[in-house]
Motif scaffolding. Structure first.
Motif, PDB file in Angstrom:
ATOM      1  N   ASN A   1       0.814  -1.225   0.000  1.00  0.00           N
ATOM      2  CA  ASN A   1       0.000   0.000   0.000  1.00  0.00           C
ATOM      3  C   ASN A   1       0.848   1.275   0.000  1.00  0.00           C
ATOM      4  O   ASN A   1       0.506   2.273   0.645  1.00  0.00           O
ATOM      5  CB  ASN A   1      -0.973   0.017   1.197  1.00  0.00           C
ATOM      6  N   TYR A   2       1.954   1.252  -0.732  1.00  0.00           N
ATOM      7  CA  TYR A   2       2.780   2.441  -0.909  1.00  0.00           C
ATOM      8  C   TYR A   2       2.378   3.145  -2.209  1.00  0.00           C
ATOM      9  O   TYR A   2       1.953   2.491  -3.169  1.00  0.00           O
ATOM     10  CB  TYR A   2       4.266   2.071  -1.021  1.00  0.00           C
ATOM     11  N   THR A   3       2.532   4.457  -2.239  1.00  0.00           N
ATOM     12  CA  THR A   3       2.343   5.208  -3.479  1.00  0.00           C
ATOM     13  C   THR A   3       3.698   5.732  -3.939  1.00  0.00           C
ATOM     14  O   THR A   3       4.517   6.154  -3.116  1.00  0.00           O
ATOM     15  CB  THR A   3       1.371   6.384  -3.283  1.00  0.00           C
ATOM     16  N   VAL A   4       3.933   5.736  -5.239  1.00  0.00           N
ATOM     17  CA  VAL A   4       5.285   5.950  -5.765  1.00  0.00           C
ATOM     18  C   VAL A   4       5.477   7.304  -6.470  1.00  0.00           C
ATOM     19  O   VAL A   4       6.486   7.527  -7.127  1.00  0.00           O
ATOM     20  CB  VAL A   4       5.667   4.808  -6.737  1.00  0.00           C
ATOM     21  N   GLU A   5       4.513   8.216  -6.292  1.00  0.00           N
ATOM     22  CA  GLU A   5       4.583   9.482  -7.030  1.00  0.00           C
ATOM     23  C   GLU A   5       5.764  10.359  -6.614  1.00  0.00           C
ATOM     24  O   GLU A   5       6.277  11.143  -7.405  1.00  0.00           O
ATOM     25  CB  GLU A   5       3.281  10.289  -6.851  1.00  0.00           C
ATOM     26  N   ASN A   6       6.181  10.271  -5.360  1.00  0.00           N
ATOM     27  CA  ASN A   6       7.220  11.172  -4.840  1.00  0.00           C
ATOM     28  C   ASN A   6       8.511  10.440  -4.491  1.00  0.00           C
ATOM     29  O   ASN A   6       9.208  10.812  -3.536  1.00  0.00           O
ATOM     30  CB  ASN A   6       6.686  11.931  -3.620  1.00  0.00           C
ATOM     31  N   ASN A   7       8.833   9.410  -5.243  1.00  0.00           N
ATOM     32  CA  ASN A   7      10.051   8.644  -4.973  1.00  0.00           C
ATOM     33  C   ASN A   7      11.304   9.523  -5.080  1.00  0.00           C
ATOM     34  O   ASN A   7      11.404  10.353  -5.991  1.00  0.00           O
ATOM     35  CB  ASN A   7      10.197   7.501  -5.984  1.00  0.00           C
ATOM     36  N   PRO A   8      12.279   9.321  -4.179  1.00  0.00           N
ATOM     37  CA  PRO A   8      13.541  10.047  -4.305  1.00  0.00           C
ATOM     38  C   PRO A   8      14.372   9.532  -5.479  1.00  0.00           C
ATOM     39  O   PRO A   8      14.201   8.391  -5.924  1.00  0.00           O
ATOM     40  CB  PRO A   8      14.252   9.751  -2.974  1.00  0.00           C
ATOM     41  N   LEU A   9      15.269  10.371  -5.979  1.00  0.00           N
ATOM     42  CA  LEU A   9      16.201   9.972  -7.028  1.00  0.00           C
ATOM     43  C   LEU A   9      17.354   9.185  -6.415  1.00  0.00           C
ATOM     44  O   LEU A   9      17.767   9.433  -5.278  1.00  0.00           O
ATOM     45  CB  LEU A   9      16.764  11.203  -7.745  1.00  0.00           C
ATOM     46  N   THR A  10      17.898   8.246  -7.165  1.00  0.00           N
ATOM     47  CA  THR A  10      19.089   7.534  -6.703  1.00  0.00           C
ATOM     48  C   THR A  10      20.355   8.269  -7.113  1.00  0.00           C
ATOM     49  O   THR A  10      20.412   8.913  -8.168  1.00  0.00           O
ATOM     50  CB  THR A  10      19.154   6.093  -7.239  1.00  0.00           C
ATOM     51  N   ASP A  11      21.353   8.163  -6.262  1.00  0.00           N
ATOM     52  CA  ASP A  11      22.668   8.685  -6.629  1.00  0.00           C
ATOM     53  C   ASP A  11      23.411   7.673  -7.504  1.00  0.00           C
ATOM     54  O   ASP A  11      22.935   6.554  -7.732  1.00  0.00           O
ATOM     55  CB  ASP A  11      23.499   9.040  -5.386  1.00  0.00           C
ATOM     56  N   TYR A  12      24.557   8.087  -8.007  1.00  0.00           N
ATOM     57  CA  TYR A  12      25.452   7.216  -8.780  1.00  0.00           C
ATOM     58  C   TYR A  12      26.829   7.313  -8.141  1.00  0.00           C
ATOM     59  O   TYR A  12      27.332   8.416  -7.885  1.00  0.00           O
ATOM     60  CB  TYR A  12      25.514   7.649 -10.246  1.00  0.00           C
ATOM     61  N   THR A  13      27.437   6.171  -7.851  1.00  0.00           N
ATOM     62  CA  THR A  13      28.660   6.139  -7.059  1.00  0.00           C
ATOM     63  C   THR A  13      29.917   6.280  -7.903  1.00  0.00           C
ATOM     64  O   THR A  13      30.070   5.609  -8.925  1.00  0.00           O
ATOM     65  CB  THR A  13      28.740   4.825  -6.254  1.00  0.00           C
ATOM     66  N   ILE A  14      30.821   7.131  -7.431  1.00  0.00           N
ATOM     67  CA  ILE A  14      32.152   7.294  -8.012  1.00  0.00           C
ATOM     68  C   ILE A  14      33.164   6.754  -7.010  1.00  0.00           C
ATOM     69  O   ILE A  14      33.378   7.333  -5.948  1.00  0.00           O
ATOM     70  CB  ILE A  14      32.466   8.772  -8.327  1.00  0.00           C
ATOM     71  N   GLY A  15      33.754   5.588  -7.323  1.00  0.00           N
ATOM     72  CA  GLY A  15      34.726   4.968  -6.418  1.00  0.00           C
ATOM     73  C   GLY A  15      36.050   5.723  -6.396  1.00  0.00           C
ATOM     74  O   GLY A  15      36.334   6.568  -7.260  1.00  0.00           O
ATOM     75  N   ILE A  16      36.866   5.420  -5.411  1.00  0.00           N
ATOM     76  CA  ILE A  16      38.185   6.052  -5.278  1.00  0.00           C
ATOM     77  C   ILE A  16      39.061   5.675  -6.470  1.00  0.00           C
ATOM     78  O   ILE A  16      39.162   4.507  -6.843  1.00  0.00           O
ATOM     79  CB  ILE A  16      38.861   5.624  -3.961  1.00  0.00           C
ATOM     80  N   ALA A  17      39.674   6.671  -7.075  1.00  0.00           N
ATOM     81  CA  ALA A  17      40.604   6.478  -8.191  1.00  0.00           C
ATOM     82  C   ALA A  17      41.416   7.761  -8.311  1.00  0.00           C
ATOM     83  O   ALA A  17      41.316   8.650  -7.462  1.00  0.00           O
ATOM     84  CB  ALA A  17      39.850   6.183  -9.487  1.00  0.00           C
ATOM     85  N   SER A  18      42.228   7.867  -9.354  1.00  0.00           N
ATOM     86  CA  SER A  18      42.887   9.145  -9.610  1.00  0.00           C
ATOM     87  C   SER A  18      41.807  10.188  -9.897  1.00  0.00           C
ATOM     88  O   SER A  18      40.700   9.848 -10.336  1.00  0.00           O
ATOM     89  CB  SER A  18      43.827   9.033 -10.805  1.00  0.00           C
ATOM     90  N   ILE A  19      42.115  11.452  -9.630  1.00  0.00           N
ATOM     91  CA  ILE A  19      41.138  12.509  -9.888  1.00  0.00           C
ATOM     92  C   ILE A  19      40.697  12.481 -11.348  1.00  0.00           C
ATOM     93  O   ILE A  19      39.514  12.626 -11.662  1.00  0.00           O
ATOM     94  CB  ILE A  19      41.708  13.891  -9.508  1.00  0.00           C
ATOM     95  N   GLU A  20      41.648  12.260 -12.252  1.00  0.00           N
ATOM     96  CA  GLU A  20      41.321  12.219 -13.679  1.00  0.00           C
ATOM     97  C   GLU A  20      40.311  11.109 -13.984  1.00  0.00           C
ATOM     98  O   GLU A  20      39.373  11.300 -14.756  1.00  0.00           O
ATOM     99  CB  GLU A  20      42.595  12.010 -14.512  1.00  0.00           C
TER     100      GLU A  20
END
Length: 336
Positions: A118-137
């Protein structure tokens, strides 16, 4: 009811590095529960931090195969309670099993899982996208490869502020920071001041999980909200996080599945804590299950399938952070 267990090595698009480790493949266990031609699917990935492997999970499930297969028709809550008795030392296996049973149960009812709840999905939050540790470039190139409204940046290096300063030059996206227990108290408090200036929304688990005195100090003085991850594993941990963190990141594999996660979300809300669910680099099997919790969440990190070179299932789709559900019932998953 029939139990089917499958093991996969999920190949990642890029080497994924956090403060503790680097991986190119993510081992994963897929559970299928089949009854009268209808199947439900669940997933749990391996994790060295919690000493959990796919063979261990499979063995623990096979030990109680006859008990699992004799179960059918119970509510997901009753099924979880029964299985917890046997799997309380292996929450990862319990998660995959619980997820599959919730999926199966909702399909048998002819409903999507969020509809059954019985959940409504109209106001779902956006998901993030992960940037793992690496060189800055490399980190910049990953952002340019997939422009996104919210990035979760993995930190825990000697150059953390410099990294975020440089990344900020290339995007106006919201930043979330996950130090994976890599900082100390003063470092967290001072980093928060600089990171707030750089458009960071919150800090996730900056310090070691058991540093409760440190967490309380940071909670009092940080200019950014602090979200618990490694400090919030099972249901009892939610209350511990009150007045030590501003919110909790619930991981299904750590708490034992969707059923306890829903209870943890409700407990967090009662205590005034922000609610978040995170992933553990699952395929679309696990990610699609998380999607049905979205109406109850303030934040979500469900990019696991986006990090894969090749997915093993179809389910929810994610574009620019927004989740779209499958037309199918349950969690909407089909294995490829």
């Amino acid at each position: 009811m029939e139990l089917i267990i499958r093991a996969y090595d999920l190949k990642l698009k890029h080497t994924f590095t956090i403060s503790r480790e680097s991986i190119d493949f993510q081992p994963s266990l897929i559970v299928e529960l089949k009854s009268e031609g209808v199947s439900g699917f669940g997933e749990a990935t391996s994790n060295p931090y919690y000493n959990m492997t796919v063979p261990v999970m499979a063995e623990d499930l096979n030990k109680i195969r006859s008990i699992i297969e004799a179960s059918d028709g119970e509510t997901p809550e009753d099924f979880w309670k029964k299985m917890h008795f046997y799997l309380k030392e292996d929450m990862f296996a319990l998660c995959a099993l619980d997820m599959a049973y919730n999926d199966l149960y909702a399909r048998q009812k002819g409903k999507k899982l969020y509809e059954y709840w019985n959940y409504t999905v109209e106001n779902n939050p956006l998901t993030d996208y992960t940037i793992g540790i690496a060189s800055i470039e490399k980190m910049v190139s990953k952002m340019k490869e997939l422009p996104w409204p919210i990035y979760k940046i993995k930190l825990g290096t000697d150059e953390d502020i410099a990294i975020v300063t440089e990344l900020r030059k290339h995007t106006d996206a919201i930043f979330r920071i996950d130090a994976n227990c890599g900082w100390g108290v003063e470092e967290t408090i001072s980093n928060a001041i600089e990171l707030k200036k750089l458009g960071v929304e919150f800090l996730e688990q900056p310090m070691k999980a058991d540093n409760w005195d440190g967490h309380k100090e940071v909670f009092k003085h940080s200019v950014l909200p602090i979200i618990a991850d490694e400090s919030c594993i099972i249901e009892e941990d939610v209350a511990k996080c009150h007045n030590h963190f501003h919110g909790v990141n619930i991981k299904l594999v750590k708490c034992g599945g969707l059923t306890p996660a829903r209870r943890m979300i409700q407990e967090a809300k009662k205590l005034g804590l922000k609610t978040m669910v995170g992933c553990m680099t699952e395929s679309s099997v696990g990610i699609s299950a998380i999607a049905h919790l979205l109406p109850q969440l303030d934040y979500v990190d469900m990019d696991g399938a986006l990090l894969l070179a090749e997915d093993i299932a179809n389910g929810v789709t994610i574009k620019n952070g927004k989740v779209s559900y499958s037309e199918l019932n349950g969690t909407g998953v089909v294995l490829k």
